[in-house]
Scaffold this active site. Structure first.
Site, mmCIF file in Angstrom:
data_model
loop_
_atom_site.group_PDB
_atom_site.id
_atom_site.type_symbol
_atom_site.label_atom_id
_atom_site.label_comp_id
_atom_site.label_asym_id
_atom_site.label_seq_id
_atom_site.Cartn_x
_atom_site.Cartn_y
_atom_site.Cartn_z
ATOM 1 N N ARG A 168 -13.908 -3.306 -1.143
ATOM 2 C CA ARG A 168 -14.050 -3.856 0.216
ATOM 3 C C ARG A 168 -15.105 -3.079 0.998
ATOM 4 N NH1 ARG A 168 -8.656 -4.233 2.695
ATOM 5 N NH2 ARG A 168 -8.675 -6.410 1.968
ATOM 6 N N THR A 192 0.830 -1.202 0.000
ATOM 7 C CA THR A 192 0.000 0.000 0.000
ATOM 8 C C THR A 192 0.862 1.249 0.000
ATOM 9 O OG1 THR A 192 -0.108 -0.118 2.421
ATOM 10 C CG2 THR A 192 -1.916 -1.125 1.201
#
Length: 344
Positions: free
Chosen positions: A221, A162
């Site tokens: 998500r 990330t």
């Protein structure tokens, strides 16, 4: 139950990993969104299969919740090979990595999540493993230490991060393919929601999917998490069918507004606008005003507020944009119309 302020977090909750696994696409053709990465990855995998050799090592970067783990699973499925899953923080010593690498079978996929957090000694061992499929295991200490070379079965490393900027140059350069994951648009999220609703046996109307997609921060998500919470509301307080009105009412209960802002996001904006006139003001002052830690404001609330164009980071402090004033139903002050924190 998931707390309201966690509903729009892109980080996975411990109690939803099983549900996430059941919703993961199993093939590249089932994966929604990321068209450029999908096309590039398909060429890499198809070429490797035709040559009957493991593909180049793959690095997937981008914000959490966009499908990096799903793509890693798909890579193994498309190649027809097993996959070994671990994470950077779990590899604390070079010996941990050496034991893992020497146990891989030929062609196996090794997936390391958050690879930028791997320990430096283990990372240096990984260089040789990725390049030459070999590791040197050090036996003994000091002048009497000897290096025993061990050959590895050819494998494919899939790394996910990330924070690509934290990867060292030598590690980044050893990946043959790098794919950057971008946030999804609302149309793509509606496709994700329709697929998830089908798998979870949820009666989702197109207008209901559009309502949820618009509040999902461009992240699958979050979209899937909101879908499950809206389903709960629909089953308990309605007829089980998720329409736009039902989704709107359900997400109001969970404090998720039309832009996907939650309680903390709105508290930050409200403090910035109502208490400090829109800024500029320091993040520590904002944190005290909303009763949160500085790190929570910087890492949880600010990234989306900046991306949504509601807040700007400046050298003098945080500033609310005109869009933030409009979102709160307020009119921004005219330029030069009032004192600032920096006036004498």
């Amino acid at each position: 139950m998931t707390e309201p302020e966690e509903l729009v977090s892109a980080l996975p909750a411990l109690d939803e990993r099983e549900v996430e696994a059941s919703l993961r696409p199993k093939a590249l053709g089932e994966f929604v969104g990321q068209p450029k990465v999908r096309e590039q990855l398909q060429l890499v995998l198809e070429s490797a299969l035709r040559r009957n050799r493991p593909p180049d090592h793959v690095l997937l970067s981008g914000p959490p919740g966009l499908g990096k783990t799903s793509l890693a699973m798909i890579i193994a499925a498309e190649l027809g090979t097993p996959i070994r899953v671990t994470s950077g923080p779990a590899i604390e010593r070079a010996g941990d990595l050496a034991a893992l690498l020497t146990s891989l079978t030929e062609g196996e996929v090794l997936f390391i999540d958050e690879i930028h957090r791997i320990a430096r000694p283990a990372e240096e061992l990984l260089y040789m493993a990725m390049e030459d499929f070999r590791v040197d295991v050090i036996v003994g200490k000091g002048p009497g230490a000897t290096a025993i070379p061990l050959e590895l079965a050819p494998f494919t490393l899939v790394g996910a991060t990330t924070r690509a900027g934290l990867l060292t140059g030598p590690l980044r350069d050893r990946f043959g393919f790098t794919g950057h994951m971008d946030f999804y648009d609302e149309g793509e999220l509606e496709q994700v929601l329709a697929r998830s609703a089908d798998l979870l046996d949820i009666a989702l109307r197109p207008d209901g999917g559009a309502e949820i997609a618009g509040r999902s921060r461009g992240t699958p998500r979050i979209a899937n998490r909101l879908l499950r919470r809206v389903r709960d509301y629909a089953e308990v307080r309605a007829d089980g069918i998720v329409t736009a009105d039902i989704a709107h009412a359900a997400l109001a209960v969970y404090d998720v507004d039309q832009l996907g802002l939650d309680r903390l996001d709105r508290a930050v904006l409200d403090a910035l606008v109502r208490r400090f006139g829109g800024g500029p003001v320091g993040v520590s002052t904002i944190a005290v005003a909303v009763g949160e830690e500085i790190a929570t404001v910087e890492e949880v609330a600010e990234p989306f507020l900046v991306r949504a164009g509601l807040l700007a980071r400046t050298p003098r402090g945080r500033v609310a944009t005109p869009a933030a004033w409009a979102h709160l139903g307020l009119t921004p002050p005219t330029a030069g119309g009032g004192p600032t924190l920096f006036d004498a």
